[in-house]
Structure formats: C-alpha cells, structure tokens
Design a protein around this motif. Structure first.
Motif, PDB file in Angstrom:
ATOM      1  N   GLU A  37       0.849  -1.203   0.000  1.00  0.00           N
ATOM      2  CA  GLU A  37       0.000   0.000   0.000  1.00  0.00           C
ATOM      3  C   GLU A  37       0.883   1.251   0.000  1.00  0.00           C
ATOM      4  N   SER A  38       0.592   2.183  -0.917  1.00  0.00           N
ATOM      5  CA  SER A  38       1.371   3.435  -0.952  1.00  0.00           C
ATOM      6  C   SER A  38       0.523   4.579  -1.516  1.00  0.00           C
ATOM      7  N   SER A  39      -0.779   4.598  -1.184  1.00  0.00           N
ATOM      8  CA  SER A  39      -1.650   5.574  -1.865  1.00  0.00           C
ATOM      9  C   SER A  39      -1.555   6.989  -1.303  1.00  0.00           C
ATOM     10  N   CYS A  40      -1.128   7.116  -0.038  1.00  0.00           N
ATOM     11  CA  CYS A  40      -1.089   8.453   0.558  1.00  0.00           C
ATOM     12  C   CYS A  40       0.247   8.641   1.275  1.00  0.00           C
ATOM     13  N   ASP A  41       0.235   8.673   2.607  1.00  0.00           N
ATOM     14  CA  ASP A  41       1.483   8.941   3.314  1.00  0.00           C
ATOM     15  C   ASP A  41       1.941   7.782   4.195  1.00  0.00           C
ATOM     16  N   ASP A  42       1.397   6.591   3.975  1.00  0.00           N
ATOM     17  CA  ASP A  42       1.874   5.418   4.705  1.00  0.00           C
ATOM     18  C   ASP A  42       2.432   4.410   3.704  1.00  0.00           C
ATOM     19  N   THR A  43       3.669   3.979   3.938  1.00  0.00           N
ATOM     20  CA  THR A  43       4.232   2.917   3.098  1.00  0.00           C
ATOM     21  C   THR A  43       4.016   1.631   3.874  1.00  0.00           C
ATOM     22  N   ALA A  44       3.282   0.683   3.287  1.00  0.00           N
ATOM     23  CA  ALA A  44       2.925  -0.495   4.069  1.00  0.00           C
ATOM     24  C   ALA A  44       3.035  -1.775   3.252  1.00  0.00           C
ATOM     25  N   ALA A  45       3.364  -2.864   3.962  1.00  0.00           N
ATOM     26  CA  ALA A  45       3.433  -4.183   3.335  1.00  0.00           C
ATOM     27  C   ALA A  45       2.941  -5.217   4.333  1.00  0.00           C
ATOM     28  N   ALA A  46       2.253  -6.237   3.824  1.00  0.00           N
ATOM     29  CA  ALA A  46       1.716  -7.277   4.704  1.00  0.00           C
ATOM     30  C   ALA A  46       1.688  -8.599   3.961  1.00  0.00           C
ATOM     31  N   VAL A  47       1.756  -9.683   4.719  1.00  0.00           N
ATOM     32  CA  VAL A  47       1.647 -11.017   4.121  1.00  0.00           C
ATOM     33  C   VAL A  47       0.426 -11.704   4.714  1.00  0.00           C
ATOM     34  N   ILE A  48      -0.367 -12.328   3.836  1.00  0.00           N
ATOM     35  CA  ILE A  48      -1.574 -13.038   4.280  1.00  0.00           C
ATOM     36  C   ILE A  48      -1.510 -14.496   3.846  1.00  0.00           C
ATOM     37  N   ASN A  49      -2.075 -15.352   4.669  1.00  0.00           N
ATOM     38  CA  ASN A  49      -2.168 -16.769   4.333  1.00  0.00           C
ATOM     39  C   ASN A  49      -3.508 -17.266   4.868  1.00  0.00           C
ATOM     40  N   ASN A  50      -4.377 -17.705   3.957  1.00  0.00           N
ATOM     41  CA  ASN A  50      -5.701 -18.191   4.362  1.00  0.00           C
ATOM     42  C   ASN A  50      -6.471 -17.236   5.271  1.00  0.00           C
ATOM     43  N   GLY A  51      -6.503 -15.972   4.912  1.00  0.00           N
ATOM     44  CA  GLY A  51      -7.293 -14.991   5.661  1.00  0.00           C
ATOM     45  C   GLY A  51      -6.617 -14.464   6.903  1.00  0.00           C
ATOM     46  N   LYS A  52      -5.493 -15.070   7.281  1.00  0.00           N
ATOM     47  CA  LYS A  52      -4.798 -14.620   8.502  1.00  0.00           C
ATOM     48  C   LYS A  52      -3.572 -13.795   8.131  1.00  0.00           C
ATOM     49  N   ILE A  53      -3.393 -12.700   8.840  1.00  0.00           N
ATOM     50  CA  ILE A  53      -2.278 -11.801   8.560  1.00  0.00           C
ATOM     51  C   ILE A  53      -1.025 -12.290   9.299  1.00  0.00           C
ATOM     52  N   ASN A  65      -3.317   0.644   5.603  1.00  0.00           N
ATOM     53  CA  ASN A  65      -2.471  -0.511   5.915  1.00  0.00           C
ATOM     54  C   ASN A  65      -2.420  -1.433   4.708  1.00  0.00           C
ATOM     55  N   ALA A  66      -1.496  -2.386   4.731  1.00  0.00           N
ATOM     56  CA  ALA A  66      -1.382  -3.291   3.589  1.00  0.00           C
ATOM     57  C   ALA A  66      -2.087  -4.617   3.832  1.00  0.00           C
ATOM     58  N   ALA A  67      -2.500  -4.873   5.095  1.00  0.00           N
ATOM     59  CA  ALA A  67      -3.242  -6.110   5.373  1.00  0.00           C
ATOM     60  C   ALA A  67      -4.536  -6.114   4.563  1.00  0.00           C
ATOM     61  N   MET A  68      -5.159  -4.936   4.470  1.00  0.00           N
ATOM     62  CA  MET A  68      -6.419  -4.863   3.705  1.00  0.00           C
ATOM     63  C   MET A  68      -6.170  -5.073   2.205  1.00  0.00           C
ATOM     64  N   ILE A  69      -4.992  -4.698   1.737  1.00  0.00           N
ATOM     65  CA  ILE A  69      -4.651  -4.921   0.323  1.00  0.00           C
ATOM     66  C   ILE A  69      -4.408  -6.420   0.118  1.00  0.00           C
TER      67      ILE A  69
END
Ligand code: KG4
Ligand code: ZN
Length: 340
Positions: free
Chosen positions: A12-28, A310-314
């Motif tokens: 995620e980088s749409s505004c002023d937060d640089t974010a990254a997340a990893v998901i596996n089967n719905g769990k962050i 956040n990137a979890a939502m992405i």
C-alpha cells in the motif's frame, strides 16, 4: 497449488503510509507500516515529499514484512498492490515496485482498489473481529475519505453517499488546527471531548443530499466562532477546550449517524461496517453501540491496525481475487481517481 500454500504480499502506498503485509488463508502473518512523520510540520500531507519517502521506505518495509511473516520471497504466490485512488506520485512508487517484483518472481500481479480494501478489511480473520453478512452498508471515514457504500458481495459495491468537499478526518484536523492543536488533531479532539459538555456550543450541520456529506462549512463556522470568542476573552480556547471539542465531536458524530440512518431507511439494510482512521473515535463507537439496542442494527469495527491505511487490507483483497484468478495485466497503470 493448494489453498493452504497461498501466500500473498500486499503493498500500500496511496497516501502517506508505506505499508506491506503477508496473508495466508485470511490470517495476517505480518503487517508493517512506515508512517511519514515529515508531514506533521506542514499540518497536512505534501504529495512530493510523500512520494520521496515511499521510495526510501518501500524496500525496507517489504523486507520487514517478509521477515516478520518468516517467508522467503520465492514462496510468494502473488503480489497485490494499491492501484488507486490516491496521490499519483505515491501510487506510482507502489505500482512500479509491485510490477517489477511480480515480474522478477514470475508470480501474478493483482491490482487493488484502496476503497474496496478498506471495506474488505472486515474479512481478515483476526481475534475480536467479526465479518459482516451480505448485504451490508460500509461507511469509510478517514482523513482522505468519507463515503457510504452498499456492499452486495465481495466485489459488487455501490457508493450511495459521499462527501462533496472535505473528508470527516479533515474536519477534525482542520478544526483542531484552529484550536492550536498539532496535526493530526482528530485523536486530541477525541481526548478533550471526553471531559467536556457536548451541548455547550452549537455548530451547524451542513445540508446536502440525504446520504452525502459536506464538512468545509463546519471548519469555517469553528473559525468564526473561535475568532469571535477570543476577541472577547483571549483565554477562551484554553479555558473551554474540553467543551469546544465535545461540542464539535458531538456535531460530527450526530451528522455521520444521521447519514447512516438515512442509508438504512433507503436500503432496508441494518448491518453496518465502518472503517478508516476516524472509526477510532470514541463518540462514533458509542453511537454505533447505542444504535444496536435502539434500532436493532448490527455493527462492525475492524481492529484499529486494519482501519487506518495498511497493507493487510490490500493483502486480503489480493487473496480474494487470487482465488478467482482475477489478475492484472503487466501493463497496468496507477489510477488516481479509480472508481469501483
Ligand atoms: O485512515 P487514516 O489513518 O489515514 C487516512 O486519512 O487515510 O485516518 C487518519 C484520520 C486523521 O484525520 C485523524 O485525525 C483521524 O483519522 N482520527 C481521528 C481519531 N483517530 C484518528 N479522528 C477523530 N477521533 C479519533 N480518535
Ligand atoms: Zn485510506
């Protein structure tokens, strides 16, 4: 590949937060955010500075997300990224990074609409978080967005109300600035409001479409009100900060609730899911809880880390799209005004 082996990296980088997340089967598995403090001194986000900070942050943030998730990049199934809406310069950093990474790893690329992601964050599997049932109404309230969306299923969404000018978070932040509070002032207004009288002062609720919002007039009325009172008593703000904040918050929350009530009336849907940074506000939380017993609504608020950008939502949108094999072309471009 079995579902169990599906690991998606969200960026995620749409505004002023640089974010990254990893998901596996719905769990962050990891959810990393680098918030850009540089904007505080300007009292708002400066787009060019945001893009530069994204460029500096994106590699370490992605690295950290993979490290925390304890996964090697070669095990990723796909890369999901925010395509829009947002600031073009900011979006370009995440988009080009994601395209290169997906190409380099030879995995699919998944483009994500940031506004849909705020809504689908409710479907992340996390303790204390309940997924809404379809159809539901989603209200996204933050420093950049204010909208009510009718959600029929994961990817069928219709905006039924939105702001015609400022976002609700801006109304909090700009009014707070008039009161001499630092940026972002929303959480401070909330803090002072808890010790004040919400009926001490009266602020107007702008009249626009039944489910639409307008906040620019509110900020102006706070300005005129404060100027008038300070002319009579230079210590007016410090002597009345709790009451001013409580009255301001009461007006904003009442206005949001009015619009939600109109949306419920119009659609007959009583299941409400809210998201965005302003959903941390104690006033809106109390009002929603009250609405459960008063009007029979069922309400949902995601964990705070999934409310703000956040990137979890992405990543969750990436996973849902991955299951449908809904991938982006390699020539996909960022879109500042991306619609649903
Ligand atoms: O979602 P977010 O972190 O970023 C975007 O704007 O996209 O939302 C930030 C906004 C700011 O305007 C901030 O003042 C507001 O959310 N905010 C609050 C509270 N916590 C954050 N506003 C009112 N009360 C709060 N407790
Ligand atoms: Zn957002």
């Amino acid at each position: 590949m079995t579902e169990k082996e599906c690991y998606i990296l969200g960026i995620e980088s749409s505004c002023d937060d640089t974010a990254a997340a990893v998901i596996n089967n719905g769990k962050i598995l990891s959810n990393v955010v680098a918030t850009q403090a540089i904007h505080e001194q300007y009292g708002g986000v400066v787009p060019e500075l945001a893009s530069r900070a994204h460029q500096q942050n994106i590699v370490p943030v992605v690295h950290e997300a993979l490290r925390k998730a304890n996964i090697d990049k070669n095990h990723l199934s796909a890369i999901a990224f925010t395509r829009g809406p947002g600031l073009m310069g900011s979006l370009l950093v995440g988009t080009s990074f994601s395209k290169s990474l997906a190409l380099g790893l030879g995995v699919p690329l998944i483009d994500v609409n940031h506004m849909q992601a705020h809504i689908l964050a409710h479907f992340i599997k996390a303790e204390g978080q309940s997924a809404p049932n379809f159809p539901f109404l989603a209200m996204t309230i933050s420093g950049g967005h204010t909208q009510i969306v009718k959600v029929t299923n994961y990817f069928e969404m219709e905006v039924i109300g939105q702001t015609i000018d400022d976002a609700v978070g801006e109304a909090f932040d700009k009014s707070a600035k008039i009161l001499g509070l630092p940026y972002p002032g929303g959480p401070l207004v909330d803090k002072y409001a808890q010790a004040g009288n919400p009926k001490a002062f009266k602020f107007p609720k702008p009249k626009v479409g039944l489910m639409d919002f307008s906040f620019s007039g509110l900020k102006t009325s706070v300005l005129y009100f404060v100027e008038k009172e300070v002319a009579k008593n230079p210590d007016f703000i410090s002597e009345n900060i709790e009451d001013i904040c409580a009255s301001l918050q009461f007006t904003i929350v009442d206005y949001l609730m009015d619009k939600l009530k109109n949306a419920v009336k119009k659609t007959g849907i009583k299941e409400i899911a809210i998201g965005g940074g302003v959903s941390a506000n104690s006033g809106i939380r109390t009002a929603l809880k009250e609405a459960e017993s008063k009007y029979g609504w069922k309400t949902h608020i995601p964990k705070f880390e999934f409310c703000t950008d956040n990137a979890a939502m992405i990543a969750i949108v990436g996973e849902l799209k991955y299951k449908n094999q809904n991938f982006a072309e390699n020539n996909v471009i960022a879109s500042a005004r991306m619609k649903f």
